[in-house]
Design a protein around this motif. Structure first.
Motif, short mmCIF file in Angstrom:
data_model
loop_
_atom_site.label_atom_id
_atom_site.label_comp_id
_atom_site.label_asym_id
_atom_site.label_seq_id
_atom_site.Cartn_x
_atom_site.Cartn_y
_atom_site.Cartn_z
N TYR A 151 0.86 -1.18 0.00
CA TYR A 151 0.00 0.00 0.00
C TYR A 151 0.90 1.23 0.00
O TYR A 151 1.97 1.23 0.60
N GLU A 152 0.45 2.29 -0.68
CA GLU A 152 1.21 3.53 -0.75
C GLU A 152 0.62 4.57 0.19
O GLU A 152 -0.61 4.66 0.34
N CYS A 153 1.49 5.37 0.80
CA CYS A 153 1.07 6.43 1.73
C CYS A 153 0.80 7.72 0.95
O CYS A 153 1.41 8.76 1.20
N SER A 154 -0.10 7.64 0.01
CA SER A 154 -0.38 8.78 -0.85
C SER A 154 -1.84 8.73 -1.30
O SER A 154 -2.43 7.65 -1.41
N HIS A 155 -2.41 9.92 -1.53
CA HIS A 155 -3.76 9.98 -2.10
C HIS A 155 -3.73 9.66 -3.59
O HIS A 155 -4.67 9.09 -4.13
N LYS A 156 -2.63 10.06 -4.25
CA LYS A 156 -2.47 9.79 -5.68
C LYS A 156 -1.40 8.72 -5.86
O LYS A 156 -0.21 9.01 -5.85
N THR A 157 -1.83 7.49 -5.97
CA THR A 157 -0.90 6.37 -6.03
C THR A 157 -0.48 6.09 -7.47
O THR A 157 -1.09 6.56 -8.42
#
Length: 244
Positions: free
Chosen positions: A75-81
């Protein structure tokens, strides 16, 4: 004591939608206040120890949100992955609506403790190296970790993009191929690059602690919990002297 607010404004502040939508939730008998069905969105309510129930789910009122989250892998720690789903997809919708942000980031394949908040001052405090707040990582390597490598990490290594030494403030052996390493900075891929610089490689990376706050054992991957004043106090404590 907190000044009473209208129920509509309280719901809006917690991320339950536009003010109109929050009013409609009340009119649709979908909101309870401390266990009592609400009828008037304009009713002024004390926010102290307030527990809402919205569409059947309890929700504690928090003027500012501070949560601990156990990040799973991929999982990425971003809103825009870019290539993987976002950690925000695992959080309740109100958190996203009210603009919560990860306090720093973990790589997509790194797991463990991450803080999420909508308090800008808190986010800055927890991410600036000036506050000397340690982050503890459990590092698993394919090759045994030698004492020479541990000493090198504690004395500092130079990464290729910065002449300033990058060092561990503490390093504790957990197993032949596992150490717990504390750092206070957050440079790009820092832990992985530090291990590569001393001649080893990170096979698995898991963050367990920030400041003196240790991620609870019962917080499962992908789950979150509120942080309270005692937790925030633990988070703000700086690192100890190195332990070998």
């Amino acid at each position: 004591m907190a000044k009473p607010l209208s129920l509509e404004k309280i719901l809006f502040s917690q991320g339950f939608g536009t003010r109109r939508y929050c009013s409609d939730l009340v009119y649709a008998d979908l909101v309870k206040v401390n266990g009592v069905l609400a009828e008037d969105p304009d009713e002024r309510i004390s926010t102290e120890n307030l527990v809402l129930n919205v569409e059947g789910k309890d929700w504690e009122f928090h003027e500012k949100a501070y949560i601990a989250f156990n990040k799973p892998p991929n999982y990425e720690c971003s809103h825009k992955t870019t290539h993987h789903p976002s950690v925000y997809s695992l959080l309740p919708k109100p958190f996203v609506e009210r603009g919560l942000q990860c306090v720093g980031r973990l790589d997509f394949d790194t797991t463990g403790l991450i803080l999420i908040s909508d308090d800008g001052q808190f986010i800055h405090k927890m991410t600036t190296p000036k506050k000397n707040i340690g982050k503890v990582y459990e590092i698993t390597t394919p090759e045994p970790i030698t004492q020479k490598q541990i000493d090198h990490l504690l004395n500092g290594v130079v990464l290729d993009d910065d002449p300033r030494p990058c060092l561990a403030t503490a390093c504790r052996r957990l197993d032949e191929n596992v150490i717990a390493m504390t750092i206070v900075e957050g440079r790009y891929h820092q832990v992985k690059r530090m291990m590569a610089a001393v001649g080893n490689h990170v096979a698995k990376l898991h963050r367990t602690e920030i400041g003196r706050y240790v991620m609870p054992n019962d917080l499962a991957e992908g789950q979150w919990r509120w942080l309270y004043p005692d937790d925030l106090k633990m988070l703000s404590q700086s690192v100890d002297a190195p332990i070998v």
